[in-house]
Design an enzyme around this catalytic site. Structure first.
Site, PDB file in Angstrom:
ATOM      1  CG  ASN A   1      25.996  28.893  69.049  1.00 30.63           C
ATOM      2  OD1 ASN A   1      25.598  29.967  68.614  1.00 30.63           O
ATOM      3  ND2 ASN A   1      26.669  28.824  70.193  1.00 30.63           N
TER       4      ASN A   1
ATOM      5  CB  SER B   1      32.237  35.096  71.067  1.00 31.53           C
ATOM      6  OG  SER B   1      32.307  35.097  72.465  1.00 31.53           O
TER       7      SER B   1
ATOM      8  CD  GLU C   1      34.257  54.070  70.646  1.00 35.22           C
ATOM      9  OE1 GLU C   1      34.347  53.785  71.846  1.00 35.22           O
ATOM     10  OE2 GLU C   1      35.169  54.647  70.010  1.00 35.22           O
TER      11      GLU C   1
ATOM     12  CG  ASP D   1      26.003  35.484  75.920  1.00 36.72           C
ATOM     13  OD1 ASP D   1      25.339  34.431  75.931  1.00 36.72           O
ATOM     14  OD2 ASP D   1      27.177  35.551  76.327  1.00 36.72           O
TER      15      ASP D   1
ATOM     16  CG  ASN E   1      18.649  34.017  74.501  1.00 35.70           C
ATOM     17  OD1 ASN E   1      18.533  35.183  74.842  1.00 35.70           O
ATOM     18  ND2 ASN E   1      18.680  33.644  73.236  1.00 35.70           N
TER      19      ASN E   1
HETATM   20  C1  FPP Z   1      23.013  33.115  73.416  1.00 33.14           C
HETATM   21  O1  FPP Z   1      22.436  32.807  74.658  1.00 33.14           O
HETATM   22  C2  FPP Z   1      22.052  33.020  72.353  1.00 33.14           C
HETATM   23  C3  FPP Z   1      22.117  32.182  71.273  1.00 33.14           C
HETATM   24  C4  FPP Z   1      23.165  31.193  71.043  1.00 33.14           C
HETATM   25  C5  FPP Z   1      21.082  32.202  70.248  1.00 33.14           C
HETATM   26  C6  FPP Z   1      20.611  33.562  69.822  1.00 33.14           C
HETATM   27  C7  FPP Z   1      19.242  33.409  69.439  1.00 33.14           C
HETATM   28  C8  FPP Z   1      18.244  34.259  69.692  1.00 33.14           C
HETATM   29  C9  FPP Z   1      18.351  35.555  70.368  1.00 33.14           C
HETATM   30  C10 FPP Z   1      16.920  33.842  69.316  1.00 33.14           C
HETATM   31  C11 FPP Z   1      16.360  34.245  68.041  1.00 33.14           C
HETATM   32  C12 FPP Z   1      17.142  34.871  67.024  1.00 33.14           C
HETATM   33  C13 FPP Z   1      16.693  35.008  65.762  1.00 33.14           C
HETATM   34  C14 FPP Z   1      17.583  35.595  64.746  1.00 33.14           C
HETATM   35  C15 FPP Z   1      15.325  34.578  65.371  1.00 33.14           C
HETATM   36  P1  FPP Z   1      22.970  31.551  75.427  1.00 33.14           P
HETATM   37  O2  FPP Z   1      22.096  30.393  75.099  1.00 33.14           O
HETATM   38  O3  FPP Z   1      24.400  31.325  75.118  1.00 33.14           O
HETATM   39  O4  FPP Z   1      22.771  31.992  76.906  1.00 33.14           O
HETATM   40  P2  FPP Z   1      23.622  31.541  78.162  1.00 33.14           P
HETATM   41  O5  FPP Z   1      25.016  32.058  77.952  1.00 33.14           O
HETATM   42  O6  FPP Z   1      22.908  32.218  79.283  1.00 33.14           O
HETATM   43  O7  FPP Z   1      23.534  30.046  78.243  1.00 33.14           O
END
Ligand code: FPP
Length: 233
Positions: A59, A186, A197, A11, A13
């Site tokens: 998502n 979630s 854990e 989480d 990104n």
């Molecule tokens: C959560 O961050 C992340 C995601 C919903 C997507 C996860 C994807 C990756 C890590 C990229 C690549 C993965 C693979 C398997 C190739 P968010 O967007 O919810 O962040 P925020 O809470 O800061 O908005």
């Protein structure tokens, strides 16, 4: 002992990107690079099963631009990860609902699953178009169908039978990591998480490096796991 099964909710990104004045999609791109490094590190450090939450059923409610970007990123990255993981003897499996992803992605998923299915050195489980309650619901339907068709006696339903009928039959999660300072699970791997854990960190996923994983594993190693029992003296 290092954890056998590590599961990660990746989480943060979007926030990582925002902090740098970048687009959310750039955070996902960086997050995918982080994952690639960590997968290699985890399997070289005694982890046998690694599960990651790549995309939840919810998502899909994000903007079309973001969803399309993520689908394209998965297509590109699954191909990219596949080569090295296959070389290292890692089996790649996907926990997902039957339908709903773009056909091109479904076809890569099928291909990667098929090509790596006999690998024995570890399991990389990617949860995509996934929800923990849906997994339990879909398992319930499968098990009930078997009972109705007289393929399974109701008194023979055990925890093993349930595990066998989930999207993937995996060992229990030992360590669950969630990044970005959120304290929630979630709807992630609810059945498998029974005795996990939990390790929560404020670090945003794109910044979660090998050192952070080491910290999580060393915190896990200090935990006293009693499974509801009493510690032996
Ligand atoms: C959560 O961050 C992340 C995601 C919903 C997507 C996860 C994807 C990756 C890590 C990229 C690549 C993965 C693979 C398997 C190739 P968010 O967007 O919810 O962040 P925020 O809470 O800061 O908005």
């Amino acid at each position: 002992m290092n954890p056998n099964h590590v599961a990660i909710i990746m989480d943060g990104n979007g926030r990582w990107a925002k902090l740098r004045g970048l687009k959310r999609t750039e955070g996902h791109l960086k997050g995918s690079e982080t994952l690639k490094e960590l997968v290699e590190y985890a399997f070289s450090n005694g982890v046998k099963v690694l599960s990651v939450f790549a995309f939840s059923t919810e998502n899909f409610n994000r903007s079309k631009v973001e969803v399309d970007f993520l689908m394209d990123l998965f297509i590109k990255k699954f191909n990219e990860y596949f080569y090295e993981l296959h070389q290292k003897g890692i089996k790649v499996v996907f926990s997902k609902k039957d339908a709903g992803l773009p056909l091109k992605l479904e076809s890569i998923i099928k291909d990667v699953t098929e090509k790596t299915k006999d690998n024995k050195n570890g399991i990389f489980n990617i949860c995509i178009n996934y929800g923990g309650q849906d997994e339990i619901l879909d398992m319930t339907k499968k098990v009930c169908t078997k009972v109705i068709n007289n393929e399974l006696d109701i008194n023979s339903i055990t925890k093993e039978v349930i595990s066998n009928n989930l999207y993937q039959d995996l060992p229990p999660i030992d360590l669950l990591i969630r990044t970005s300072g959120e304290y929630r699970i979630s709807n992630f791997m609810l059945w498998q998480m029974a005795y996990a854990e939990f390790y929560f960190t404020d670090v945003l996923w794109p910044d979660f490096d090998e050192k952070e994983l080491e910290n999580a594993i060393s915190a896990f190693n200090k935990r006293d796991r009693r499974y509801g029992g009493v510690k032996k003296k």
